[in-house]
Design an enzyme around this catalytic site. Structure first.
Site, PDB file in Angstrom:
ATOM      1  CE1 TYR A  63     -21.152   1.077 -18.251  1.00  0.00           C
ATOM      2  CE2 TYR A  63     -22.684  -0.765 -17.995  1.00  0.00           C
ATOM      3  CZ  TYR A  63     -21.387  -0.257 -17.937  1.00  0.00           C
ATOM      4  OH  TYR A  63     -20.343  -1.072 -17.555  1.00  0.00           O
ATOM      5  NE  ARG A  66     -20.321   5.326 -15.187  1.00  0.00           N
ATOM      6  CZ  ARG A  66     -19.275   4.678 -15.698  1.00  0.00           C
ATOM      7  NH1 ARG A  66     -19.376   3.405 -16.005  1.00  0.00           N
ATOM      8  NH2 ARG A  66     -18.136   5.297 -15.886  1.00  0.00           N
ATOM      9  CB  VAL A  99     -16.722   5.196 -20.666  1.00  0.00           C
ATOM     10  CG1 VAL A  99     -15.927   3.914 -20.861  1.00  0.00           C
ATOM     11  CG2 VAL A  99     -17.321   5.237 -19.261  1.00  0.00           C
ATOM     12  CG  HIS A 115     -11.213   0.710 -20.819  1.00  0.00           C
ATOM     13  ND1 HIS A 115     -10.811   0.898 -19.526  1.00  0.00           N
ATOM     14  CD2 HIS A 115     -10.338  -0.194 -21.352  1.00  0.00           C
ATOM     15  CE1 HIS A 115      -9.739   0.149 -19.261  1.00  0.00           C
ATOM     16  NE2 HIS A 115      -9.422  -0.510 -20.361  1.00  0.00           N
ATOM     17  N   GLY A 175      -3.955   9.722 -13.093  1.00  0.00           N
ATOM     18  CA  GLY A 175      -5.194   9.349 -12.400  1.00  0.00           C
ATOM     19  C   GLY A 175      -5.687   7.946 -12.678  1.00  0.00           C
ATOM     20  CG  ASN A 201      -2.727   8.122  -8.458  1.00  0.00           C
ATOM     21  OD1 ASN A 201      -3.453   8.327  -7.481  1.00  0.00           O
ATOM     22  ND2 ASN A 201      -2.996   7.175  -9.346  1.00  0.00           N
ATOM     23  CG  LEU A 202      -5.606  11.842  -5.404  1.00  0.00           C
ATOM     24  CD1 LEU A 202      -6.895  11.418  -4.707  1.00  0.00           C
ATOM     25  CD2 LEU A 202      -5.363  13.344  -5.224  1.00  0.00           C
ATOM     26  CD  GLU A 203      -3.985   6.371  -3.000  1.00  0.00           C
ATOM     27  OE1 GLU A 203      -4.212   6.922  -1.910  1.00  0.00           O
ATOM     28  OE2 GLU A 203      -4.641   5.402  -3.442  1.00  0.00           O
TER      29      GLU A 203
HETATM   30  P1  OAD Z   1      -9.550   3.536 -10.484  1.00  0.00           P
HETATM   31  O1  OAD Z   1     -10.782   3.886  -9.729  1.00  0.00           O
HETATM   32  O2  OAD Z   1      -9.064   2.131 -10.399  1.00  0.00           O
HETATM   33  O3  OAD Z   1      -8.341   4.467 -10.017  1.00  0.00           O
HETATM   34  C1  OAD Z   1      -8.458   5.868  -9.962  1.00  0.00           C
HETATM   35  C2  OAD Z   1      -7.103   6.437  -9.592  1.00  0.00           C
HETATM   36  O4  OAD Z   1      -7.189   7.857  -9.636  1.00  0.00           O
HETATM   37  C3  OAD Z   1      -6.633   6.073  -8.174  1.00  0.00           C
HETATM   38  O5  OAD Z   1      -5.300   5.591  -8.236  1.00  0.00           O
HETATM   39  C4  OAD Z   1      -6.732   7.387  -7.406  1.00  0.00           C
HETATM   40  O6  OAD Z   1      -5.718   7.506  -6.422  1.00  0.00           O
HETATM   41  C5  OAD Z   1      -6.526   8.409  -8.508  1.00  0.00           C
HETATM   42  N1  OAD Z   1      -7.179   9.708  -8.267  1.00  0.00           N
HETATM   43  C6  OAD Z   1      -8.378   9.962  -7.703  1.00  0.00           C
HETATM   44  N2  OAD Z   1      -8.659  11.264  -7.704  1.00  0.00           N
HETATM   45  C7  OAD Z   1      -7.593  11.886  -8.282  1.00  0.00           C
HETATM   46  C8  OAD Z   1      -7.265  13.245  -8.579  1.00  0.00           C
HETATM   47  N3  OAD Z   1      -8.090  14.248  -8.298  1.00  0.00           N
HETATM   48  N4  OAD Z   1      -6.077  13.506  -9.171  1.00  0.00           N
HETATM   49  C9  OAD Z   1      -5.206  12.495  -9.468  1.00  0.00           C
HETATM   50  N5  OAD Z   1      -5.465  11.188  -9.231  1.00  0.00           N
HETATM   51  C10 OAD Z   1      -6.634  10.888  -8.641  1.00  0.00           C
HETATM   52  O7  OAD Z   1      -9.791   3.976 -11.996  1.00  0.00           O
HETATM   53  P2  OAD Z   1      -8.999   3.531 -13.325  1.00  0.00           P
HETATM   54  O8  OAD Z   1      -7.556   3.310 -13.042  1.00  0.00           O
HETATM   55  O9  OAD Z   1      -9.365   4.506 -14.375  1.00  0.00           O
HETATM   56  O10 OAD Z   1     -12.860  -0.156 -16.896  1.00  0.00           O
HETATM   57  O11 OAD Z   1      -9.695   2.145 -13.631  1.00  0.00           O
HETATM   58  C11 OAD Z   1      -9.325   1.427 -14.793  1.00  0.00           C
HETATM   59  C12 OAD Z   1     -10.518   0.701 -15.353  1.00  0.00           C
HETATM   60  O12 OAD Z   1     -11.097  -0.109 -14.321  1.00  0.00           O
HETATM   61  C13 OAD Z   1     -11.655   1.599 -15.780  1.00  0.00           C
HETATM   62  O13 OAD Z   1     -11.479   2.123 -17.071  1.00  0.00           O
HETATM   63  C14 OAD Z   1     -12.847   0.685 -15.717  1.00  0.00           C
HETATM   64  C15 OAD Z   1     -12.536  -0.107 -14.467  1.00  0.00           C
HETATM   65  O14 OAD Z   1     -12.959  -1.404 -14.438  1.00  0.00           O
HETATM   66  C16 OAD Z   1     -14.055  -0.433 -17.477  1.00  0.00           C
HETATM   67  O15 OAD Z   1     -15.126  -0.124 -17.014  1.00  0.00           O
HETATM   68  C17 OAD Z   1     -13.927  -1.163 -18.762  1.00  0.00           C
END
Ligand code: OAD
Length: 233
Positions: A63, A66, A99, A115, A175, A201-203
Site C-alpha cells: 500500500y 500504491r 481507493v 472500499h 469500469g 466497460n471494455l467488454e
Molecule cells: P477489476 O480489475 O475486477 O475490473 C476492472 C474492469 O475495468 C474490467 O471489467 C475491465 O474490462 C474494465 N476496464 C479496464 N480498462 C478500462 C477502460 N479503460 N475503460 C473501461 N473499462 C475498463 O476491478 P474492480 O471491478 O474495480 O477491492 O474490482 C472491484 C474490487 O475488487 C476492487 O475495489 C478491489 C478488488 O478486490 C478491494 O481492494 C477492497
C-alpha cells in the site's frame, strides 16, 4: 435509450458506480487483468486482516507503493466528465470502489469511497482514521493499517448509498468487472427504483445482461461522449 428517461438533465437523480477501469488510463493497474494487481499478488495476503496479521511488512509495502504512485498519476477525461455531470443534474452520488483519489482531484464532490482510501490509515486498536500521504514506516507497522475495506469487512457509506439508490433515475456503472459484492449488486437496487441502468466497460461482464444499455470502449472516451450527449437533454 436516454430519451426514455422523459426528464431534463436538471431534474435527474444520478448515481454512478466506478471501478478500477476508470483509473486504468491514468496509469493505475486494474485488479483482474493479466499482470493486474491480484495476478501479481495473491489477494488474501494483501487484502485481508489475516494477511495483515501474518505479514504487516508485506501489506504496508504494497500500500505504501500504491500511495506513492498517487503522487505521479493524474485524473483522466472520464473522471473530469463525471465531475462536470455533477454540476448539471438535480442530485448526483458517485460511489467508487477505487481507493485512489482521482475523482476528488477531478472535482467530484458527493463521493463515497465504499472500499476505503489509500490516503487514509487507521489505528489498529482505536480504529481512528486519519489522512496520510506518506509511507508507513517500520516502527508503525503494527500500530496502523491502511484504511481499506478488506475481504470480510463491511463497506463504507452503505446507508448513504442505499438512500441515493432509492431515488435514482439513472444508474451508470463504469469500469468494474461486477464480481465483488455488495458493489456489483447495486444495479439491482437501482432497477428496483425504476432507474435506467447503463454499463461502460471494455467488454461484457457477468452482469451485462442486467443493464438496459452498454457502451464498450475506453471509459475516458465513452463516458465523456455520453456526458456530452446528456448535456443536450
Ligand atoms: P477489476 O480489475 O475486477 O475490473 C476492472 C474492469 O475495468 C474490467 O471489467 C475491465 O474490462 C474494465 N476496464 C479496464 N480498462 C478500462 C477502460 N479503460 N475503460 C473501461 N473499462 C475498463 O476491478 P474492480 O471491478 O474495480 O477491492 O474490482 C472491484 C474490487 O475488487 C476492487 O475495489 C478491489 C478488488 O478486490 C478491494 O481492494 C477492497
Amino acid at each position: 435509450m436516454i430519451s426514455s428517461l422523459n426528464k431534463k438533465l436538471v431534474d435527474l437523480n444520478i448515481v454512478v458506480l466506478t471501478g478500477a477501469g476508470i483509473s486504468a488510463e491514468s496509469g493505475i493497474k486494474t485488479f483482474r487483468e493479466s499482470n493486474g494487481l491480484w495476478n501479481n499478488h495473491p489477494m488474501e495476503t494483501l487484502a485481508s486482516m489475516q494477511g495483515f496479521e501474518n505479514n504487516p511488512k508485506l501489506v504496508h509495502e504494497f500500500y505504501n507503493l500504491r500511495r506513492e504512485q498517487l503522487k505521479i498519476v493524474k485524473p483522466n477525461e472520464g473522471h473530469f466528465a463525471l465531475a462536470e455531470l455533477e454540476k448539471k443534474c438535480k442530485s448526483f452520488t458517485l460511489i467508487t470502489q477505487n481507493v485512489d483519489d482521482l475523482h476528488e482531484r477531478a472535482g467530484s464532490k458527493n463521493l463515497i469511497h465504499m472500499h476505503g482510501e489509500l490516503r487514509r490509515i487507521k489505528h489498529v486498536v482505536s480504529g481512528e482514521s486519519k489522512y496520510f500521504e506518506d509511507s508507513v514506516c517500520e516502527n508503525e507497522w503494527n500500530v496502523y493499517r491502511p484504511d481499506i475495506v478488506w475481504f470480510g469487512e463491511n463497506v463504507k457509506g452503505f446507508e448513504d448509498i442505499s438512500s441515493a439508490l432509492s431515488l435514482c433515475d439513472l444508474f451508470l456503472s463504469i469500469g468494474t468487472s461486477s464480481i465483488v459484492y455488495p458493489a456489483a449488486g447495486l444495479v439491482n437496487e437501482a432497477k428496483k427504483a425504476g432507474a435506467l441502468c447503463i454499463e461502460f466497460n471494455l467488454e461484457q461482464t457477468a452482469l451485462s445482461p442486467i443493464y438496459h444499455d452498454h457502451f464498450y470502449g475506453k471509459a475516458s472516451q465513452t463516458v465523456s461522449e455520453f456526458v456530452s450527449g446528456l448535456s443536450r437533454l
